[in-house]
Scaffold this active site. Structure first.
Site, PDB file in Angstrom:
ATOM      1  N   LYS A  10      38.359  29.881  35.452  1.00  0.00           N
ATOM      2  CA  LYS A  10      39.007  30.336  36.682  1.00  0.00           C
ATOM      3  C   LYS A  10      39.850  31.549  36.355  1.00  0.00           C
ATOM      4  O   LYS A  10      40.323  31.698  35.221  1.00  0.00           O
ATOM      5  CB  LYS A  10      39.836  29.235  37.338  1.00  0.00           C
ATOM      6  CG  LYS A  10      41.056  28.760  36.593  1.00  0.00           C
ATOM      7  CD  LYS A  10      42.307  29.567  36.772  1.00  0.00           C
ATOM      8  CE  LYS A  10      42.570  29.941  38.214  1.00  0.00           C
ATOM      9  NZ  LYS A  10      43.797  30.839  38.225  1.00  0.00           N
TER      10      LYS A  10
ATOM     11  N   THR B  99      41.112  34.647  29.851  1.00  0.00           N
ATOM     12  CA  THR B  99      41.380  34.489  31.265  1.00  0.00           C
ATOM     13  C   THR B  99      42.385  33.355  31.413  1.00  0.00           C
ATOM     14  O   THR B  99      42.809  32.764  30.444  1.00  0.00           O
ATOM     15  CB  THR B  99      40.102  34.131  32.021  1.00  0.00           C
ATOM     16  OG1 THR B  99      40.450  33.907  33.380  1.00  0.00           O
ATOM     17  CG2 THR B  99      39.483  32.867  31.466  1.00  0.00           C
TER      18      THR B  99
ATOM     19  N   GLU C 100      40.823  40.184  41.928  1.00  0.00           N
ATOM     20  CA  GLU C 100      41.371  40.181  43.281  1.00  0.00           C
ATOM     21  C   GLU C 100      41.077  41.506  43.986  1.00  0.00           C
ATOM     22  O   GLU C 100      41.455  42.568  43.519  1.00  0.00           O
ATOM     23  CB  GLU C 100      42.873  39.878  43.231  1.00  0.00           C
ATOM     24  CG  GLU C 100      43.121  38.421  42.862  1.00  0.00           C
ATOM     25  CD  GLU C 100      44.551  38.111  42.489  1.00  0.00           C
ATOM     26  OE1 GLU C 100      44.898  36.921  42.461  1.00  0.00           O
ATOM     27  OE2 GLU C 100      45.323  39.056  42.222  1.00  0.00           O
TER      28      GLU C 100
ATOM     29  N   ASN D 196      48.173  39.964  46.847  1.00  0.00           N
ATOM     30  CA  ASN D 196      49.336  39.719  46.005  1.00  0.00           C
ATOM     31  C   ASN D 196      50.675  39.982  46.675  1.00  0.00           C
ATOM     32  O   ASN D 196      51.711  39.592  46.153  1.00  0.00           O
ATOM     33  CB  ASN D 196      49.224  40.527  44.711  1.00  0.00           C
ATOM     34  CG  ASN D 196      48.226  39.866  43.794  1.00  0.00           C
ATOM     35  OD1 ASN D 196      48.412  38.714  43.428  1.00  0.00           O
ATOM     36  ND2 ASN D 196      47.154  40.565  43.483  1.00  0.00           N
TER      37      ASN D 196
ATOM     38  N   SER E 225      53.398  32.936  50.126  1.00  0.00           N
ATOM     39  CA  SER E 225      53.712  32.540  51.508  1.00  0.00           C
ATOM     40  C   SER E 225      52.553  31.776  52.129  1.00  0.00           C
ATOM     41  O   SER E 225      51.497  31.625  51.551  1.00  0.00           O
ATOM     42  CB  SER E 225      54.068  33.759  52.343  1.00  0.00           C
ATOM     43  OG  SER E 225      53.061  34.730  52.237  1.00  0.00           O
TER      44      SER E 225
END
Lengths: 410, 410
Positions: free
Chosen positions: A184, A195, A282, A405, A410
């Site tokens: 992951k 990673t 990402e 990011n 939140s």
């Protein structure tokens, strides 16, 4: 958080074979995520060897410390991984959470706590409520099955958009052995070990010390050659497990000639997993390979390659499909390694764009721009100084990275 | 490219006083931009001292090499700066372009080429057509005026959204001296010398060697403490000019007691300019100060501070107004400098968010989140090991940075 799958994801996931001696189960413990699995239990046959490589962060997580303290024992009965909370920078509470998790697991499986290994990934600095494992541990222990690799890979995801799985086989003597791996990681990815989390299991019989050496060599060519954002995690953990159920003559040293095929297969598998991490970077829309040749040493080549692969300006240019090779010059120049501007050659794929200190005389903006439309971009630099070589993998830097990011917690 | 002015820009620009012995003119040479000035000529009184600090890039631009070869002469008659093209990685063509520019300037002003200094900023790797200067040089030379500081600051902008100007006065003996400075820079900003370009002029009489030492000291506390993206330019150049027209007793050494006031004013001015660069960081919406105390040395503190200030994850969290102090832990951990997780204290402004290896017992997410709404964010780390201290300035990382840099050349 992004819900779309990375455009760089493989079109299909491999169906992993069984690895005798390894059984898996996943559950929803409600650590942070709702409506998805977030805890993985892997149980191993008695006597399974374990080896590990960990983050070099000076601020490691509580589970990293737990594993480090036990890895020299060389034996594992169970691995527990949770996603959603990294249990990092959590002080005494964090240590208590690892101990409680190990106790619950040892009780459910009837083994020693010192043969339980733990990994956590997610938000840093939030206390982890390990009592949440209590409600699911007995069910996990009762429910383990050899055929749950994809479920396992999914349970450990955080901002990953797809599960990462790979498999290989090799021969040790006349015995066929299987190697399965999952990983992951999508952000806070930089190669100061690995990673964030990766687990590799084989049914081969390999002593812990030999397994460690083989794993460290494979990591150096794979996980330690991938970067998404240059930010090294507090939780990086790569563990390998060898159950010995395949029945080969046990490998007792990494340089045993019988281990050569296994070592090659292990490296291939680790490279595949590492590349999958870059492909799920990402916000990534491009998969980037950076090769640096002609350096004074391999180590020097690696620093220059990482300077390119971590440069926000190189990565944003790739995102914009802009053949801005001048930024590669900049990144070579800032790396602090031996380099001579006037010996430098830069290629985008097969296109030579810069040569001997200036733009290639045959440079074509149209050709270079057309190349940048590809999904996979190869940046190849020749420093012209020596024989040092390195290859690293990364992705482009897009608005998606920022969006993911800027509101992660939140 | 962004046309909006950074929200962090000062509300007004200082009106810079005259510096006797310095005259300025700007023109539109059409290097790259249309409808704006892109070339600056500064002419200096005979005998003006010059000192410089340059990029440490291994791939410096042709003008950087031109200046380096002449800086030991210690005297300057003219500076020519163009924006839009960096004349970097341009080989023999680049060297010819610097020579042609210097020849044109020397002819127009009637001085030696070796007293002409050159700076270029903009795209890397594009040949610079220096013949474009030919059409404007005579007009520039005829049009210089002492009262054109803001026009000068505007002519050297690339992706900057506002001109950067600062001024100070000091006393040397009984003589009041003036120091004016301008700077440009918004991206490819990292402290391995300076911002991309900055020029500081004074009417004080200071010998070149003393001026160099004073400039290097000021740069260490200012330009070398600012980062936007960690990418070091091929063109970084900071030059200081001392015309001597103020009539003070000449400063011959940096440690001359009479130079103390000047040195302090110079550092203040350099800090102001460096902060303006961070405030105009590409896409910036927050101005960020990172202070690291308690390190084993100042150098170690600086490395940790830059690890925080360059972390994409810290910078995106600030952009998202997310009090994600766990990422500060990560950045401390990855810096490779001595650090002990369990001695670490982190403050956001006056709020202590983390203490002794875990979240502060009085941590309030509401308070921390409220603090993140501020336009200026202070991150203060105490490593708890020694007396080492450093302060650096940066900005947040937003979608704006990506948008600006994904299509910079187009």
């Amino acid at each position: 958080m992004s819900t779309e799958v990375s455009p760089l994801a493989p079109k299909s996931f491999p169906k992993l074979p069984l690895v005798r001696g390894v059984a898996l189960a996943t559950a929803e413990a409600g650590i942070r995520y709702k409506g998805r699995t977030d805890v993985l239990l892997a149980s191993f046959a008695p006597g399974t060897a374990v080896a590990g490589v960990f983050t070099r962060s000076r601020c490691p997580s509580a589970p990293v410390e737990w594993c480090r303290e036990r890895i020299d024992g060389g034996r594992i009965r169970a691995l527990v991984v949770n996603s959603g909370n990294a249990n990092a920078f959590t002080g005494a509470n964090g240590r208590a959470a690892t101990r409680l998790t190990a106790e619950l697991t040892a009780k459910a499986l009837g083994c020693s706590e010192d043969e339980i290994f733990l990994c956590s990934t997610g938000v840093i600095g939030e206390p982890l409520d390990a009592s949440k494992f209590a409600g699911v541990m007995d069910r996990l222990a009762a429910g383990v099955t050899e055929d749950a690799w994809e479920a396992a890979a999914r349970a450990i995801m955080t901002t990953d958009t797809f599960p990462k799985l790979a498999t290989r086989t090799a021969k040790i003597g006349d015995v066929k052995v299987t190697i399965n791996g999952i990983a992951k990681g999508a952000g806070m990815i930089a190669p100061d070990m690995a990673t964030m989390l990766s687990f590799i299991a084989t049914d081969a019989a390999i002593d812990p010390d030999a397994l460690h050496e083989l794993l460290a060599r494979a990591a150096a060519k794979s996980f330690n050659c991938v970067t998404v954002d240059g930010d090294t995690s507090t939780s990086d953990t790569l563990l390998a497990f060898a159950t010995g159920e395949a029945g080969n003559r046990a490998i007792r040293g990494a340089d045993d000639p019988e281990a050569a095929g296994f070592a090659a297969a292990l490296e291939e598998l680790a490279v595949e997993l590492a590349q999958l991490v870059a492909r799920d970077g990402e916000g990534a829309r491009k998969f980037v390979t950076v090769e640096v040749a002609g350096a004074e040493s391999d180590a020097s080549a690696r620093k220059v390659a990482l300077s390119i692969a971590n440069s926000p300006l190189v990565k944003t240019a790739i995102a914009g499909e802009d053949a801005n090779w001048g930024r590669v010059v900049m990144a070579v120049g800032k790396a602090g390694e031996p380099a001579d501007r006037d010996l430098l050659t830069i290629r985008f794929g097969e296109l030579r764009v810069a040569h001997k200190g200036e733009r290639d005389p045959h440079y074509s903006e149209a050709e270079a721009s057309a190349y940048m439309k590809n999904e996979a971009i190869d940046i190849r630099v020749d420093l012209g100084l020596g024989e040092g070589f390195a290859r690293v993998w990364t992705c482009d830097l897009t608005e998606g990275y920022i969006a993911i990011n800027a509101d992660y917690r939140s």
